[in-house]
Design a protein around this motif. Structure first.
Motif, PDB file in Angstrom:
ATOM      1  N   ILE A  82       0.867  -1.180   0.000  1.00 51.42           N
ATOM      2  CA  ILE A  82       0.000   0.000   0.000  1.00 51.42           C
ATOM      3  C   ILE A  82       0.902   1.228   0.000  1.00 51.42           C
ATOM      4  O   ILE A  82       1.766   1.365   0.868  1.00 51.42           O
ATOM      5  N   THR A  83       0.704   2.129  -0.949  1.00 48.56           N
ATOM      6  CA  THR A  83       1.483   3.353  -1.012  1.00 48.56           C
ATOM      7  C   THR A  83       0.554   4.557  -1.093  1.00 48.56           C
ATOM      8  O   THR A  83      -0.542   4.470  -1.656  1.00 48.56           O
ATOM      9  N   ILE A  84       1.001   5.675  -0.518  1.00 52.28           N
ATOM     10  CA  ILE A  84       0.264   6.935  -0.586  1.00 52.28           C
ATOM     11  C   ILE A  84       1.147   7.945  -1.308  1.00 52.28           C
ATOM     12  O   ILE A  84       2.277   8.199  -0.897  1.00 52.28           O
ATOM     13  N   TYR A  85       0.590   8.507  -2.398  1.00 54.10           N
ATOM     14  CA  TYR A  85       1.270   9.504  -3.214  1.00 54.10           C
ATOM     15  C   TYR A  85       0.427  10.767  -3.287  1.00 54.10           C
ATOM     16  O   TYR A  85      -0.798  10.694  -3.215  1.00 54.10           O
ATOM     17  N   ASP A  86       1.097  11.916  -3.519  1.00 52.73           N
ATOM     18  CA  ASP A  86       0.325  13.104  -3.852  1.00 52.73           C
ATOM     19  C   ASP A  86       0.100  13.112  -5.360  1.00 52.73           C
ATOM     20  O   ASP A  86       0.565  12.227  -6.075  1.00 52.73           O
ATOM     21  N   ARG A  87      -0.610  14.101  -5.854  1.00 57.32           N
ATOM     22  CA  ARG A  87      -0.946  14.128  -7.283  1.00 57.32           C
ATOM     23  C   ARG A  87       0.260  14.363  -8.185  1.00 57.32           C
ATOM     24  O   ARG A  87       0.192  14.173  -9.389  1.00 57.32           O
ATOM     25  N   TYR A 142       4.630   9.379   0.048  1.00 57.49           N
ATOM     26  CA  TYR A 142       4.579   9.775   1.451  1.00 57.49           C
ATOM     27  C   TYR A 142       4.645   8.595   2.401  1.00 57.49           C
ATOM     28  O   TYR A 142       5.194   8.714   3.483  1.00 57.49           O
ATOM     29  N   GLN A 143       4.056   7.475   2.024  1.00 62.47           N
ATOM     30  CA  GLN A 143       4.074   6.299   2.888  1.00 62.47           C
ATOM     31  C   GLN A 143       3.990   5.037   2.061  1.00 62.47           C
ATOM     32  O   GLN A 143       3.409   5.032   0.976  1.00 62.47           O
ATOM     33  N   ALA A 144       4.538   3.962   2.633  1.00 61.01           N
ATOM     34  CA  ALA A 144       4.432   2.639   2.020  1.00 61.01           C
ATOM     35  C   ALA A 144       4.375   1.610   3.133  1.00 61.01           C
ATOM     36  O   ALA A 144       5.024   1.763   4.168  1.00 61.01           O
ATOM     37  N   LYS A 145       3.563   0.599   2.922  1.00 60.50           N
ATOM     38  CA  LYS A 145       3.405  -0.465   3.917  1.00 60.50           C
ATOM     39  C   LYS A 145       3.034  -1.737   3.171  1.00 60.50           C
ATOM     40  O   LYS A 145       2.208  -1.712   2.266  1.00 60.50           O
ATOM     41  N   THR A 146       3.646  -2.864   3.540  1.00 57.59           N
ATOM     42  CA  THR A 146       3.328  -4.142   2.916  1.00 57.59           C
ATOM     43  C   THR A 146       2.675  -5.050   3.943  1.00 57.59           C
ATOM     44  O   THR A 146       3.165  -5.192   5.061  1.00 57.59           O
ATOM     45  N   VAL A 147       1.543  -5.630   3.556  1.00 57.40           N
ATOM     46  CA  VAL A 147       0.794  -6.564   4.400  1.00 57.40           C
ATOM     47  C   VAL A 147       0.421  -7.771   3.549  1.00 57.40           C
ATOM     48  O   VAL A 147       0.469  -7.714   2.322  1.00 57.40           O
ATOM     49  N   ASP A 148       0.042  -8.854   4.185  1.00 57.84           N
ATOM     50  CA  ASP A 148      -0.434 -10.041   3.462  1.00 57.84           C
ATOM     51  C   ASP A 148      -1.953 -10.072   3.484  1.00 57.84           C
ATOM     52  O   ASP A 148      -2.567  -9.798   4.521  1.00 57.84           O
ATOM     53  N   SER A 149      -2.543 -10.433   2.346  1.00 53.55           N
ATOM     54  CA  SER A 149      -3.994 -10.585   2.306  1.00 53.55           C
ATOM     55  C   SER A 149      -4.392 -11.801   3.149  1.00 53.55           C
ATOM     56  O   SER A 149      -3.587 -12.688   3.406  1.00 53.55           O
ATOM     57  N   ASP A 150      -5.651 -11.812   3.581  1.00 51.42           N
ATOM     58  CA  ASP A 150      -6.120 -12.899   4.435  1.00 51.42           C
ATOM     59  C   ASP A 150      -6.522 -14.118   3.596  1.00 51.42           C
ATOM     60  O   ASP A 150      -6.317 -14.148   2.377  1.00 51.42           O
ATOM     61  N   ALA A 151      -7.098 -15.111   4.239  1.00 55.84           N
ATOM     62  CA  ALA A 151      -7.472 -16.367   3.577  1.00 55.84           C
ATOM     63  C   ALA A 151      -8.552 -16.184   2.517  1.00 55.84           C
ATOM     64  O   ALA A 151      -8.734 -17.040   1.662  1.00 55.84           O
ATOM     65  N   GLU A 152      -9.278 -15.056   2.574  1.00 51.72           N
ATOM     66  CA  GLU A 152     -10.282 -14.762   1.547  1.00 51.72           C
ATOM     67  C   GLU A 152      -9.790 -13.761   0.503  1.00 51.72           C
ATOM     68  O   GLU A 152     -10.555 -13.342  -0.359  1.00 51.72           O
ATOM     69  N   LYS A 187       2.283  14.119   8.846  1.00 49.71           N
ATOM     70  CA  LYS A 187       2.075  15.544   9.114  1.00 49.71           C
ATOM     71  C   LYS A 187       2.727  16.434   8.070  1.00 49.71           C
ATOM     72  O   LYS A 187       2.398  17.607   7.962  1.00 49.71           O
ATOM     73  N   ALA A 188       3.649  15.903   7.276  1.00 44.29           N
ATOM     74  CA  ALA A 188       4.281  16.678   6.208  1.00 44.29           C
ATOM     75  C   ALA A 188       3.350  16.844   5.004  1.00 44.29           C
ATOM     76  O   ALA A 188       3.627  17.645   4.115  1.00 44.29           O
ATOM     77  N   MET A 189       2.253  16.104   4.980  1.00 41.84           N
ATOM     78  CA  MET A 189       1.326  16.169   3.860  1.00 41.84           C
ATOM     79  C   MET A 189       0.499  17.450   3.951  1.00 41.84           C
ATOM     80  O   MET A 189      -0.008  17.790   5.006  1.00 41.84           O
ATOM     81  N   VAL A 190       0.381  18.149   2.841  1.00 42.20           N
ATOM     82  CA  VAL A 190      -0.386  19.393   2.786  1.00 42.20           C
ATOM     83  C   VAL A 190      -1.784  19.099   2.256  1.00 42.20           C
ATOM     84  O   VAL A 190      -2.017  18.056   1.643  1.00 42.20           O
TER      85      VAL A 190
END
Length: 83
Positions: free
Chosen positions: A27-32, A37-47, A58-61
């Motif tokens: 999951i990543t968050i970008y501005d236009r 701004y952020q990135a995080k990796t997770v595993d999807s569940d059994a479904e 807080k640096a995001m405007v």
């Protein structure tokens, strides 16, 4: 994804489905302008779903931001507004 719009310093909650089971999802968050701004990796569940909580940097405007969920099987995009 909720809330939308969001206040600076808040948390955003992302619930997505239709991924492969137990698949890594980045999951990543970008501005236009494409600034990451952020990135995080997770595993999807059994479904094939994920539920992620991310703090808004807080640096995001105020403005429009894009959340991208990327896996080996595809990409999903969503947008949110920071007030």
């Amino acid at each position: 994804m909720y809330p939308n719009p969001i206040q600076n310093g808040s948390k955003i909650y992302i619930d997505l489905t239709d991924f492969a089971k137990q698949e890594p999802v980045t999951i990543t968050i970008y501005d236009r302008n494409g600034q990451l701004y952020q990135a995080k990796t997770v595993d999807s569940d059994a479904e094939g779903g994920i539920s992620v909580e991310m703090s808004v940097n807080k640096a995001m405007v105020p403005g429009l931001y894009i959340i991208k969920a990327q896996t080996a099987s595809g990409v999903k995009h969503s947008k949110f507004i920071m007030e």
